[in-house]
Motif scaffolding. Structure first.
Motif, PDB file in Angstrom:
ATOM      1  N   ASN A   3      40.749  34.779  39.333  1.00 37.84           N
ATOM      2  CA  ASN A   3      40.728  36.110  39.916  1.00 37.84           C
ATOM      3  C   ASN A   3      41.924  36.182  40.870  1.00 37.84           C
ATOM      4  N   PRO A  36      44.659  36.973  43.487  1.00 33.50           N
ATOM      5  CA  PRO A  36      44.698  37.800  44.695  1.00 33.50           C
ATOM      6  C   PRO A  36      46.040  38.532  44.831  1.00 33.50           C
ATOM      7  N   THR A  43      45.903  42.556  41.100  1.00 35.15           N
ATOM      8  CA  THR A  43      44.866  41.527  41.206  1.00 35.15           C
ATOM      9  C   THR A  43      44.074  41.467  39.902  1.00 35.15           C
ATOM     10  N   ASP A  60      43.660  46.543  39.662  1.00 37.34           N
ATOM     11  CA  ASP A  60      42.826  45.358  39.465  1.00 37.34           C
ATOM     12  C   ASP A  60      42.455  45.237  37.987  1.00 37.34           C
ATOM     13  N   LYS A 111      36.250  38.547  35.494  1.00 43.36           N
ATOM     14  CA  LYS A 111      36.337  37.773  36.743  1.00 43.36           C
ATOM     15  C   LYS A 111      34.962  37.580  37.379  1.00 43.36           C
ATOM     16  N   ARG A 128      38.345  36.369  45.105  1.00 42.10           N
ATOM     17  CA  ARG A 128      39.800  36.419  45.031  1.00 42.10           C
ATOM     18  C   ARG A 128      40.394  35.019  45.275  1.00 42.10           C
TER      19      ARG A 128
END
Length: 309
Positions: free
Chosen positions: A139, A141, A180, A275, A284, A289
């Motif tokens: 995931n 960031p 992200t 995202d 995810k 994150r």
């Protein structure tokens, strides 16, 4: 009184004379026997040196390269091949010399050449994986560049797995620094090629936050298609996520660079957050994150087979 000329104190008186023996070689060549250190034998012609002007050095196109400087991430080609489990290093050298190996599309016959772990190395057209294949999902960031190494970037996604994943892996595709979400890592070159090829036609889902409300008329335009600098492009589906009408969900199949941002920018919107929540059948779910995990066997099988939307 008889004098003694031998420094050892013993005279030659009474010592029988040694009979000289002529060998067959001496008879045929006429060479005389001479005495030298370590014994006696026929005199041999003196060898002037290894190089003779009338015998030029042979050039061997398969001769090993001279020692090359060490470069991080590079290994010798025969080791790269042997690490895949196909053969030994010695057998790999034979494959190289006989022209069965290509590196990034070019036949390589030089022994000792070095390659990078991410290079496209093939044996008889089949891509070789230099290590046991590994797959993980992250995931990603915000603030991390999706690259192996960038001297101009403060942080890369590789920093998040450094020292934790024993195999060397690399990110598949790109998420820009401010984006992200779902990011796949692997050392499976064949799969990477498949997932990043323009013909790859699997869906990706993004959650997008805009700087202002998205008009329904503009939503229709995105579905119908808008004209970008590299041609017309459209989304497959789009919907509001909440009542603010600034947050939307977008489903798209295209893998062009910054495609989601460019679509909205073409209509006068600025993307504040982007995202990715779905890619190559992966989500995810359960990952904060910056966290990552290895894929399950079931996920790997689906990924390789393409049995996902």
């Amino acid at each position: 009184m008889q004098t003694n000329n031998d420094s050892g104190g013993k005279g030659n008186q009474g010592r029988p004379k040694r009979k000289r023996i002529t060998t067959q070689y001496q008879k045929e060549t006429g060479h005389k026997q001479i005495r030298r250190d370590g014994g006696s034998g026929p005199q041999k012609p003196h060898r002037e040196g290894l190089y003779r002007a009338d015998r030029p050095h042979r050039k061997d196109s398969h001769a090993p390269l001279s020692k090359q400087p060490k470069v991080p991430g590079e290994i010798r080609l025969n080791r790269f091949i042997a690490n895949s489990g196909i053969c030994s290093r010695r057998e790999a050298d034979v494959f190289i010399e006989t022209g069965l190996i290509t590196v990034n599309g070019k036949t390589e016959t030089r022994l000792g050449v070095k390659v990078h772990i991410s290079d496209d190395v093939r044996l008889n057209g089949q891509r070789i994986n230099p290590e046991a294949t590994t797959y993980l999902v992250m995931n990603k960031p915000k603030g991390y560049v999706t690259t192996m190494k960038d001297k101009h970037a403060d942080n890369t996604v590789m920093d998040l797995i450094a020292g934790q994943c024993t195999q060397r892996v690399f990110p598949v595709g790109r998420l820009d620094k401010n984006s992200t979400g779902v990011l796949l890592f692997t050392n499976d070159g064949a799969l990477t090629e498949k997932l990043t090829h323009p013909s790859y036609n699997k869906k990706k889902i993004y959650q997008v936050q805009l700087d202002k409300r998205l008009k329904k008329s503009d939503m229709e335009k995105l579905v119908q298609g808008v004209k970008l600098e590299d041609g017309p492009m459209h989304v497959d589906a789009i919907s509001y996520i909440n009542d603010s009408e600034k947050d939307v969900g977008v489903e798209i199949h295209s893998g062009k660079n910054r495609i989601v941002r460019r679509l909205f920018e073409s209509l006068g919107y600025k993307v504040k957050k982007l995202d990715r929540v779905y890619f190559a059948g992966l989500t995810k779910k359960g990952l904060e994150r910056g966290q990552w995990r290895y894929l399950t066997n079931e996920e790997i099988n689906k990924l390789k087979s393409g049995f996902y939307q």
